[in-house]
Each structure stands twice: as C-alpha cells, then as structure tokens.
Design an enzyme around this catalytic site. Structure first.
Site, PDB file in Angstrom:
ATOM      1  N   HIS A 140      -1.849  46.101  -8.997  1.00  0.00           N
ATOM      2  CA  HIS A 140      -2.646  47.236  -9.460  1.00  0.00           C
ATOM      3  C   HIS A 140      -3.599  46.768 -10.559  1.00  0.00           C
ATOM      4  CE1 HIS A 140       0.181  49.902  -7.345  1.00  0.00           C
ATOM      5  NE2 HIS A 140       1.124  49.106  -7.826  1.00  0.00           N
ATOM      6  N   GLY A 167      20.410  35.316 -11.322  1.00  0.00           N
ATOM      7  CA  GLY A 167      20.456  36.768 -11.461  1.00  0.00           C
ATOM      8  C   GLY A 167      19.454  37.313 -12.455  1.00  0.00           C
ATOM      9  N   ALA A 185      18.626  32.293 -14.698  1.00  0.00           N
ATOM     10  CA  ALA A 185      18.862  33.738 -14.775  1.00  0.00           C
ATOM     11  C   ALA A 185      17.968  34.385 -15.824  1.00  0.00           C
ATOM     12  CB  ALA A 185      20.332  34.002 -15.103  1.00  0.00           C
ATOM     13  N   ARG A 208      13.355  20.925 -16.477  1.00  0.00           N
ATOM     14  CA  ARG A 208      13.593  19.520 -16.113  1.00  0.00           C
ATOM     15  C   ARG A 208      13.393  19.351 -14.619  1.00  0.00           C
ATOM     16  NH1 ARG A 208      18.772  18.171 -14.036  1.00  0.00           N
ATOM     17  NH2 ARG A 208      20.296  19.856 -14.086  1.00  0.00           N
TER      18      ARG A 208
END
Length: 211
Positions: A140, A167, A185, A208
């Site tokens: 948008h 996650g 995560a 890394r």
C-alpha cells in the site's frame, strides 16, 4: 516431485490462473494485474467472493479435530496452488487466496502461519516454518491520500530449499530467502537474504555464514 493441490472438482471454483483472452472479464484482468505486480482494483465483488470461498475452507480446516489428519490434508490440497506429497501444516492456518501459495516436498509449518498471498508465495523443499510466522505480499502507498483511494499492488515472496524460519518472524513483500538459510526468531525480513547464512533482527541482517 511437486503435484497440483487443486482437485478437478474444486479447480473451477478456486483456480487462480486465467488464460489470456480478448474476452477476459474485468475480474480476470484485475487478477492478472495483481499477480503481475501492477496496481489493481481489489474492491470488485469477485475478489470478495474468492476471499470468502477461501475462508470457508480455512474455517473447515481449522475446525477439524487434530486426529483428522487425512481430512486436513484433503483441504490443504484444495487450498494451495501446489504442494509436495509430504507436508504438515498445524492448525490454525490463515491465508487470503491459498491458490497463490506453492510449497515443495517435506514442508512443515507450525501453529498460526499467516500468508497474504496476493502475489505468489513460493517455498522450496524441506522448509520448516516456526509458530506465528507471517508472510506478506500486499503493498500500500506510504502517503495517506493515495492509500485512502485504496491503491494497492503486490510483490512475490520466494523461500528456498532447506530454510528454517524461526517463530514470530515477519517476511515483507518482495523478499527472497536463499537455500539452507536460517532466520532467527522474531525477525522482520525486509530485504533479500542469500544462501547459507543465519540472519536475524529488525530489520533482519546476516549474523554469520553457514559452511
């Protein structure tokens, strides 16, 4: 081997591709513009109908008992554009159209994967997606006047083979993630990430290289 996940019975109702033809409908034209990354009109009724059809299937999938694995797989094959023979998608799962999502062999997505697939989302073989991951393709304008006019477009997302997405990661439109890469995560992936690296952070940066 990648197999089409749309069944013949469902193909007409849930298909995402239209053959170019001089007599294409307005919806077909706008759909092709969406997939091509052009500004398109997402507010014509057929888009809402397609979104609703997908959400009906998602409601059915997310309401199944955990033990109803074959029924879960049957619905996922109807939802996705293509998928490998072996896959696991834990409930709940959410997407916009589903048919613009393509996943390879041995795909695993943990709880609460959300994919806004206005553009194609392509994920390779042996990909592991942690819980609460979001993949966005919808774009948008930054300036409010244009955004208020409902201007929008989409950019595809590509994720390679043997990728692990940690996650609570968010992947933004237009991103490509290379093979054998790990995303830490909680990351927000705003730019392309190459093969064989560990990347993390907001925005995600290479930490890394993986030998």
């Amino acid at each position: 081997i990648i197999q089409a996940c749309v069944t013949p019975i469902q193909e007409e109702a849930h298909a995402c591709l239209f053959s170019p033809h001089p007599a294409m409908t307005r919806f077909e034209t706008e759909w092709q513009k969406m997939l091509a990354g052009e500004v398109y009109d997402a507010f014509i009724p057929e888009f809402y109908e397609k979104l609703t059809a997908t959400r009906e299937l998602l409601w059915e999938f997310n309401s199944l008992r955990p033990s109803q694995l074959e029924e879960q797989r049957r619905i996922i094959r109807r939802l996705l554009g293509s998928c490998g023979e072996k896959f696991v998608i834990n409930q709940p799962f959410r997407c916009d159209y589903g048919c613009n999502i393509h996943v390879g062999e041995n795909f695993m997505a943990n709880f609460n994967l959300t994919v806004l697939d206005e553009a194609e989302v392509t994920i390779g073989d042996n990909a592991f997606i942690g819980p609460n991951v979001s993949i966005f393709t919808a774009c948008h304008p930054l300036d409010a006047p244009r955004r208020d006019r409902n201007i929008q477009w989409a950019k595809p997302v590509k994720i390679g083979n043997s990728v692990w997405i940690g996650g609570d990661t968010t992947i933004l439109p237009g991103v490509t993630i290379g093979n054998n890469t790990v995303i830490g995560a909680g990351s927000v992936v705003t730019k392309d990430i190459p093969d064989n690296v560990v990347a993390a952070g907001n925005p995600a940066r290479i930490i890394r290289h993986i030998l």
